[in-house]
Design a protein around this motif. Structure first.
Motif, mmCIF file in Angstrom:
data_model
loop_
_atom_site.group_PDB
_atom_site.id
_atom_site.type_symbol
_atom_site.label_atom_id
_atom_site.label_comp_id
_atom_site.label_asym_id
_atom_site.label_seq_id
_atom_site.Cartn_x
_atom_site.Cartn_y
_atom_site.Cartn_z
ATOM 1 N N ASN A 1 36.156 41.459 55.817
ATOM 2 C CA ASN A 1 36.915 40.217 55.917
ATOM 3 C C ASN A 1 37.971 40.233 54.821
ATOM 4 O O ASN A 1 37.700 40.665 53.704
ATOM 5 N N GLY A 2 39.156 39.756 55.148
ATOM 6 C CA GLY A 2 40.225 39.673 54.167
ATOM 7 C C GLY A 2 40.828 38.280 54.172
ATOM 8 O O GLY A 2 40.828 37.607 55.196
ATOM 9 N N GLY A 3 41.303 37.857 53.027
ATOM 10 C CA GLY A 3 41.942 36.544 52.912
ATOM 11 C C GLY A 3 42.673 36.455 51.597
ATOM 12 O O GLY A 3 42.872 37.457 50.911
ATOM 13 N N GLU A 4 43.052 35.273 51.215
ATOM 14 C CA GLU A 4 43.810 35.063 49.977
ATOM 15 C C GLU A 4 42.856 34.947 48.792
ATOM 16 O O GLU A 4 42.234 33.925 48.619
ATOM 17 N N PHE A 5 42.751 35.857 47.965
ATOM 18 C CA PHE A 5 43.202 37.248 47.968
ATOM 19 C C PHE A 5 41.975 38.093 47.673
ATOM 20 O O PHE A 5 41.649 38.332 46.529
ATOM 21 N N PHE A 6 41.288 38.512 48.713
ATOM 22 C CA PHE A 6 40.011 39.206 48.579
ATOM 23 C C PHE A 6 39.753 40.127 49.767
ATOM 24 O O PHE A 6 40.344 39.966 50.827
ATOM 25 N N PHE A 7 38.850 41.066 49.543
ATOM 26 C CA PHE A 7 38.184 41.813 50.605
ATOM 27 C C PHE A 7 36.692 41.509 50.462
ATOM 28 O O PHE A 7 36.167 41.495 49.344
ATOM 29 N N ASP A 8 36.013 41.284 51.559
ATOM 30 C CA ASP A 8 34.577 41.041 51.544
ATOM 31 C C ASP A 8 33.928 41.835 52.666
ATOM 32 O O ASP A 8 34.166 41.507 53.832
ATOM 33 N N PRO A 9 33.171 42.873 52.350
ATOM 34 C CA PRO A 9 32.831 43.299 50.993
ATOM 35 C C PRO A 9 34.006 43.993 50.313
ATOM 36 O O PRO A 9 34.864 44.566 50.973
ATOM 37 N N GLU A 10 33.979 43.914 49.001
ATOM 38 C CA GLU A 10 35.032 44.552 48.209
ATOM 39 C C GLU A 10 34.889 46.068 48.243
ATOM 40 O O GLU A 10 35.873 46.792 48.200
ATOM 41 N N SER A 11 33.650 46.518 48.320
ATOM 42 C CA SER A 11 33.368 47.958 48.315
ATOM 43 C C SER A 11 32.467 48.311 49.483
ATOM 44 O O SER A 11 31.564 47.548 49.817
ATOM 45 N N GLY B 1 44.422 40.248 43.775
ATOM 46 C CA GLY B 1 43.016 40.597 43.807
ATOM 47 C C GLY B 1 42.548 41.372 45.020
ATOM 48 O O GLY B 1 41.378 41.681 45.134
ATOM 49 N N MET B 2 43.454 41.708 45.928
ATOM 50 C CA MET B 2 43.046 42.436 47.146
ATOM 51 C C MET B 2 42.971 43.920 46.859
ATOM 52 O O MET B 2 43.904 44.685 47.128
ATOM 53 N N ARG B 3 41.824 44.327 46.306
ATOM 54 C CA ARG B 3 41.554 45.731 46.002
ATOM 55 C C ARG B 3 40.060 45.949 46.042
ATOM 56 O O ARG B 3 39.279 45.015 45.860
ATOM 57 N N GLY B 4 39.682 47.167 46.300
ATOM 58 C CA GLY B 4 38.272 47.509 46.341
ATOM 59 C C GLY B 4 38.110 49.008 46.380
ATOM 60 O O GLY B 4 39.036 49.752 46.035
ATOM 61 N N THR B 5 36.936 49.438 46.802
ATOM 62 C CA THR B 5 36.665 50.863 46.854
ATOM 63 C C THR B 5 35.943 51.223 48.148
ATOM 64 O O THR B 5 35.262 50.395 48.757
ATOM 65 N N ALA C 1 48.291 48.876 38.800
ATOM 66 C CA ALA C 1 49.225 47.771 39.005
ATOM 67 C C ALA C 1 49.944 47.972 40.334
ATOM 68 O O ALA C 1 50.085 49.101 40.821
ATOM 69 N N GLU C 2 50.396 46.878 40.896
ATOM 70 C CA GLU C 2 51.034 46.913 42.212
ATOM 71 C C GLU C 2 52.261 47.814 42.259
ATOM 72 O O GLU C 2 52.501 48.493 43.255
ATOM 73 N N ASP C 3 53.021 47.861 41.171
ATOM 74 C CA ASP C 3 54.253 48.659 41.176
ATOM 75 C C ASP C 3 53.985 50.170 41.129
ATOM 76 O O ASP C 3 54.905 50.970 41.247
ATOM 77 N N GLU C 4 52.724 50.579 41.012
ATOM 78 C CA GLU C 4 52.373 52.000 41.052
ATOM 79 C C GLU C 4 52.201 52.504 42.486
ATOM 80 O O GLU C 4 52.132 53.715 42.709
ATOM 81 N N THR D 1 48.690 46.286 50.760
ATOM 82 C CA THR D 1 49.994 46.725 50.261
ATOM 83 C C THR D 1 51.083 45.663 50.366
ATOM 84 O O THR D 1 52.214 45.909 49.965
ATOM 85 N N ILE D 2 50.767 44.485 50.894
ATOM 86 C CA ILE D 2 51.768 43.426 51.002
ATOM 87 C C ILE D 2 52.067 42.890 49.604
ATOM 88 O O ILE D 2 51.150 42.661 48.807
ATOM 89 N N ALA D 3 53.344 42.716 49.289
ATOM 90 C CA ALA D 3 53.769 42.304 47.953
ATOM 91 C C ALA D 3 52.980 41.101 47.449
ATOM 92 O O ALA D 3 52.833 40.097 48.145
ATOM 93 N N GLY D 4 52.442 41.257 46.246
ATOM 94 C CA GLY D 4 51.702 40.192 45.582
ATOM 95 C C GLY D 4 50.212 40.176 45.890
ATOM 96 O O GLY D 4 49.442 39.531 45.176
#
Length: 126
Positions: free
Chosen positions: A28-38, A118-122, A72-75, A110-113
């Motif tokens: 699941n994704g939303g502002e601004f998370f992934f669930d599960p994150e990993s 917080g939308m990152r995980g493994t 960081a996002e700019d990477e 990858t959407i700006a911002g």
């Protein structure tokens, strides 16, 4: 990174079993998370991944190549994308089937911002 469940407080070594890799993942994704994150998936086999957008904005689920970790996002460099479920509009879902070699991978939106929000995980393939 998969969540390992610790042994019980009684010190018994029985505890809960370690997580089992899967070949069917729903995120699941939303502002601004992934669930599960990993997530923990089966390596070297077809893995179905579904992204369900629970948010009000578009989101995507992007796996970067092994060894690439953005702090960081700019990477972010799109040449490092290994697998992706492209932008999914609010309230919709999309899926893809991917094969991952054993290892750990960073997952981002990858959407700006969104990464900085917080939308990152493994993803771990084992």
């Amino acid at each position: 990174v998969a969540v390992a469940i610790a042994n019980g407080e009684d010190g018994a070594s029985g505890g809960a079993a370690a997580p089992t890799p899967t070949d069917d993942v729903s995120v699941n994704g939303g502002e601004f998370f992934f669930d599960p994150e990993s997530v923990l998936v089966v390596a070297d086999t077809d893995v179905r991944v579904e992204l369900v957008n629970e948010g009000n904005l578009d989101h995507n689920w992007t796996v970067l190549e092994a060894g690439v970790t953005n702090a960081a996002e700019d990477e972010y460099d799109e040449s490092t994308v290994l697998a992706q479920i492209g932008d999914v509009v609010a309230g919709e879902s999309a899926e893809g089937t991917f094969t991952f070699a054993p290892g750990q991978y960073q997952v981002i939106c990858t959407i700006a911002g969104h990464f900085s929000g917080g939308m990152r995980g493994t993803l771990e393939a084992a």
